[in-house]
Design a protein around this motif. Structure first.
Motif, PDB file in Angstrom:
ATOM      1  N   SER A  23     -13.469   0.593   0.152  1.00 42.98           N
ATOM      2  CA  SER A  23     -12.326   0.117   0.919  1.00 42.98           C
ATOM      3  C   SER A  23     -11.156  -0.153  -0.028  1.00 42.98           C
ATOM      4  O   SER A  23     -11.321  -0.793  -1.057  1.00 42.98           O
ATOM      5  CB  SER A  23     -12.686  -1.165   1.663  1.00 42.98           C
ATOM      6  OG  SER A  23     -11.529  -1.734   2.245  1.00 42.98           O
ATOM      7  N   PHE A  24      -9.982   0.332   0.320  1.00 45.58           N
ATOM      8  CA  PHE A  24      -8.796   0.160  -0.521  1.00 45.58           C
ATOM      9  C   PHE A  24      -8.415  -1.314  -0.629  1.00 45.58           C
ATOM     10  O   PHE A  24      -8.080  -1.794  -1.703  1.00 45.58           O
ATOM     11  CB  PHE A  24      -7.621   0.966   0.050  1.00 45.58           C
ATOM     12  CG  PHE A  24      -6.376   0.874  -0.774  1.00 45.58           C
ATOM     13  CD1 PHE A  24      -6.239   1.608  -1.933  1.00 45.58           C
ATOM     14  CD2 PHE A  24      -5.334   0.043  -0.388  1.00 45.58           C
ATOM     15  CE1 PHE A  24      -5.091   1.527  -2.704  1.00 45.58           C
ATOM     16  CE2 PHE A  24      -4.182  -0.056  -1.146  1.00 45.58           C
ATOM     17  CZ  PHE A  24      -4.057   0.686  -2.313  1.00 45.58           C
ATOM     18  N   TRP A  25      -8.486  -2.049   0.450  1.00 41.36           N
ATOM     19  CA  TRP A  25      -8.005  -3.435   0.464  1.00 41.36           C
ATOM     20  C   TRP A  25      -9.074  -4.475   0.198  1.00 41.36           C
ATOM     21  O   TRP A  25      -8.794  -5.533  -0.349  1.00 41.36           O
ATOM     22  CB  TRP A  25      -7.335  -3.744   1.808  1.00 41.36           C
ATOM     23  CG  TRP A  25      -6.070  -2.985   1.998  1.00 41.36           C
ATOM     24  CD1 TRP A  25      -5.865  -1.936   2.848  1.00 41.36           C
ATOM     25  CD2 TRP A  25      -4.835  -3.182   1.313  1.00 41.36           C
ATOM     26  NE1 TRP A  25      -4.576  -1.479   2.731  1.00 41.36           N
ATOM     27  CE2 TRP A  25      -3.918  -2.236   1.792  1.00 41.36           C
ATOM     28  CE3 TRP A  25      -4.402  -4.066   0.336  1.00 41.36           C
ATOM     29  CZ2 TRP A  25      -2.607  -2.142   1.345  1.00 41.36           C
ATOM     30  CZ3 TRP A  25      -3.090  -3.988  -0.121  1.00 41.36           C
ATOM     31  CH2 TRP A  25      -2.215  -3.025   0.386  1.00 41.36           C
ATOM     32  N   VAL A  34      -9.516  -7.726  -5.843  1.00 37.39           N
ATOM     33  CA  VAL A  34      -9.476  -7.346  -4.430  1.00 37.39           C
ATOM     34  C   VAL A  34      -8.015  -7.384  -3.989  1.00 37.39           C
ATOM     35  O   VAL A  34      -7.358  -8.420  -4.037  1.00 37.39           O
ATOM     36  CB  VAL A  34     -10.334  -8.304  -3.580  1.00 37.39           C
ATOM     37  CG1 VAL A  34     -10.278  -7.919  -2.120  1.00 37.39           C
ATOM     38  CG2 VAL A  34     -11.773  -8.302  -4.071  1.00 37.39           C
ATOM     39  N   LEU A  35      -7.487  -6.248  -3.567  1.00 43.41           N
ATOM     40  CA  LEU A  35      -6.055  -6.116  -3.300  1.00 43.41           C
ATOM     41  C   LEU A  35      -5.579  -6.945  -2.118  1.00 43.41           C
ATOM     42  O   LEU A  35      -4.441  -7.420  -2.111  1.00 43.41           O
ATOM     43  CB  LEU A  35      -5.699  -4.644  -3.098  1.00 43.41           C
ATOM     44  CG  LEU A  35      -5.917  -3.749  -4.316  1.00 43.41           C
ATOM     45  CD1 LEU A  35      -5.528  -2.330  -3.999  1.00 43.41           C
ATOM     46  CD2 LEU A  35      -5.144  -4.263  -5.500  1.00 43.41           C
ATOM     47  N   SER A  36      -6.425  -7.159  -1.115  1.00 46.79           N
ATOM     48  CA  SER A  36      -5.993  -7.985   0.020  1.00 46.79           C
ATOM     49  C   SER A  36      -5.768  -9.428  -0.417  1.00 46.79           C
ATOM     50  O   SER A  36      -4.926 -10.123   0.148  1.00 46.79           O
ATOM     51  CB  SER A  36      -7.027  -7.925   1.148  1.00 46.79           C
ATOM     52  OG  SER A  36      -8.252  -8.481   0.729  1.00 46.79           O
ATOM     53  N   GLU A  37      -6.497  -9.889  -1.427  1.00 47.50           N
ATOM     54  CA  GLU A  37      -6.310 -11.242  -1.940  1.00 47.50           C
ATOM     55  C   GLU A  37      -5.107 -11.313  -2.885  1.00 47.50           C
ATOM     56  O   GLU A  37      -4.413 -12.314  -2.928  1.00 47.50           O
ATOM     57  CB  GLU A  37      -7.566 -11.712  -2.664  1.00 47.50           C
ATOM     58  CG  GLU A  37      -8.752 -11.882  -1.741  1.00 47.50           C
ATOM     59  CD  GLU A  37     -10.032 -12.173  -2.485  1.00 47.50           C
ATOM     60  OE1 GLU A  37      -9.989 -12.304  -3.736  1.00 47.50           O
ATOM     61  OE2 GLU A  37     -11.080 -12.269  -1.827  1.00 47.50           O
ATOM     62  N   ASP A  41      -1.216 -10.133   3.261  1.00 42.13           N
ATOM     63  CA  ASP A  41      -0.896  -9.317   4.436  1.00 42.13           C
ATOM     64  C   ASP A  41       0.420  -8.569   4.261  1.00 42.13           C
ATOM     65  O   ASP A  41       0.584  -7.454   4.744  1.00 42.13           O
ATOM     66  CB  ASP A  41      -0.828 -10.196   5.687  1.00 42.13           C
ATOM     67  CG  ASP A  41      -2.196 -10.716   6.091  1.00 42.13           C
ATOM     68  OD1 ASP A  41      -3.185 -10.042   5.772  1.00 42.13           O
ATOM     69  OD2 ASP A  41      -2.264 -11.791   6.718  1.00 42.13           O
ATOM     70  N   ARG A  42       1.355  -9.186   3.575  1.00 41.79           N
ATOM     71  CA  ARG A  42       2.651  -8.538   3.365  1.00 41.79           C
ATOM     72  C   ARG A  42       2.502  -7.297   2.479  1.00 41.79           C
ATOM     73  O   ARG A  42       3.214  -6.308   2.655  1.00 41.79           O
ATOM     74  CB  ARG A  42       3.632  -9.529   2.737  1.00 41.79           C
ATOM     75  CG  ARG A  42       5.023  -9.012   2.612  1.00 41.79           C
ATOM     76  CD  ARG A  42       5.619  -8.839   3.986  1.00 41.79           C
ATOM     77  NE  ARG A  42       6.595  -7.769   3.929  1.00 41.79           N
ATOM     78  CZ  ARG A  42       7.250  -7.305   4.963  1.00 41.79           C
ATOM     79  NH1 ARG A  42       7.038  -7.806   6.150  1.00 41.79           N
ATOM     80  NH2 ARG A  42       8.116  -6.343   4.838  1.00 41.79           N
ATOM     81  N   GLY A  43       1.568  -7.325   1.542  1.00 42.45           N
ATOM     82  CA  GLY A  43       1.317  -6.167   0.687  1.00 42.45           C
ATOM     83  C   GLY A  43       0.797  -4.976   1.470  1.00 42.45           C
ATOM     84  O   GLY A  43       1.118  -3.826   1.170  1.00 42.45           O
ATOM     85  N   ILE A  44      -0.006  -5.254   2.504  1.00 41.85           N
ATOM     86  CA  ILE A  44      -0.522  -4.178   3.356  1.00 41.85           C
ATOM     87  C   ILE A  44       0.640  -3.488   4.054  1.00 41.85           C
ATOM     88  O   ILE A  44       0.700  -2.259   4.136  1.00 41.85           O
ATOM     89  CB  ILE A  44      -1.539  -4.741   4.377  1.00 41.85           C
ATOM     90  CG1 ILE A  44      -2.778  -5.264   3.641  1.00 41.85           C
ATOM     91  CG2 ILE A  44      -1.933  -3.701   5.400  1.00 41.85           C
ATOM     92  CD1 ILE A  44      -3.767  -5.982   4.514  1.00 41.85           C
ATOM     93  N   ILE A  45       1.594  -4.252   4.517  1.00 43.41           N
ATOM     94  CA  ILE A  45       2.761  -3.681   5.196  1.00 43.41           C
ATOM     95  C   ILE A  45       3.646  -2.939   4.200  1.00 43.41           C
ATOM     96  O   ILE A  45       4.083  -1.811   4.454  1.00 43.41           O
ATOM     97  CB  ILE A  45       3.547  -4.800   5.918  1.00 43.41           C
ATOM     98  CG1 ILE A  45       2.688  -5.403   7.020  1.00 43.41           C
ATOM     99  CG2 ILE A  45       4.861  -4.274   6.476  1.00 43.41           C
ATOM    100  CD1 ILE A  45       3.223  -6.697   7.581  1.00 43.41           C
ATOM    101  N   ASP A  46       3.928  -3.568   3.052  1.00 41.28           N
ATOM    102  CA  ASP A  46       4.825  -2.968   2.065  1.00 41.28           C
ATOM    103  C   ASP A  46       4.273  -1.689   1.451  1.00 41.28           C
ATOM    104  O   ASP A  46       5.024  -0.762   1.162  1.00 41.28           O
ATOM    105  CB  ASP A  46       5.123  -3.971   0.948  1.00 41.28           C
ATOM    106  CG  ASP A  46       6.010  -5.109   1.416  1.00 41.28           C
ATOM    107  OD1 ASP A  46       6.646  -4.960   2.480  1.00 41.28           O
ATOM    108  OD2 ASP A  46       6.055  -6.151   0.727  1.00 41.28           O
TER     109      ASP A  46
END
Length: 174
Positions: A23-25, A34-37, A41-46
């Motif tokens: 999983s990417f995030w 872990v990229l989601s941490e 959430d703003r990083g997922i959008i950006d």
């Protein structure tokens, strides 16, 4: 068990092969963690990468935004460009477990326990007190004495004020 989730996360990592099972995030495959941490959430959008995308899908996604204002997102784009050249389509992703000597492909319960626990000094006097032939009453008293927990007059004086601290045998002060 759920309270220890944050500690358990530090023992697991993914090594990329083709990126199809990672999983990417939400998997720990990046140097940043872990990229989601890290990005939130703003990083997922950006980043323009779907929330449940794999690493392969994120790398091959041509519609994601390539230029960013923040340095961490620019670093992620640089890392993704390096990953594009390192993905190996014939190899599977590998799960890695933290060991004493670094991350390995095999999990060891013993090594994980040794890394988690706080090691204390070996108690060399315990076998002399807690032996098979010992009388429990005397073993307990010897244990209290070894731990400096006997109710001696100087310790009782610390607990309650106004206790007479003269010696009962010779009537002298202690």
């Amino acid at each position: 068990m759920l309270k220890l989730r944050s500690i358990a996360k530090t023992f697991y990592k993914r090594e990329l092969g083709n990126g199809r099972q990672t999983s990417f995030w939400f998997d720990n495959w990046s140097e940043k963690g872990v990229l989601s941490e890290v990005l939130g959430d703003r990083g997922i959008i950006d980043m323009g990468v779907a929330k449940y995308a794999t690493v392969e899908e994120a790398v091959l996604n041509t519609r994601r935004r390539k230029r960013h204002r923040t340095s961490i997102l620019k670093d992620m784009e640089a890392e993704l460009s390096v990953i594009v050249s390192n993905l190996r389509s014939e190899e599977e992703d590998v799960s890695l477990w933290r060991r004493k000597s670094g991350y390995r492909k095999t999990f060891s319960t013993q090594e994980t326990w040794l890394l988690l626990r706080v090691s204390k000094v070996y108690c060399d006097w315990s076998r002399g007190i807690w032996m098979k032939q010992a009388t429990p009453k005397y073993a307990f008293m010897a244990w209290l004495a070894a731990r400096d927990r006997l109710s001696t007059l100087d310790r009782i004086a610390k607990w309650s004020q106004g206790t007479v601290t003269t010696c009962v045998l010779c009537n002298l002060g202690t």
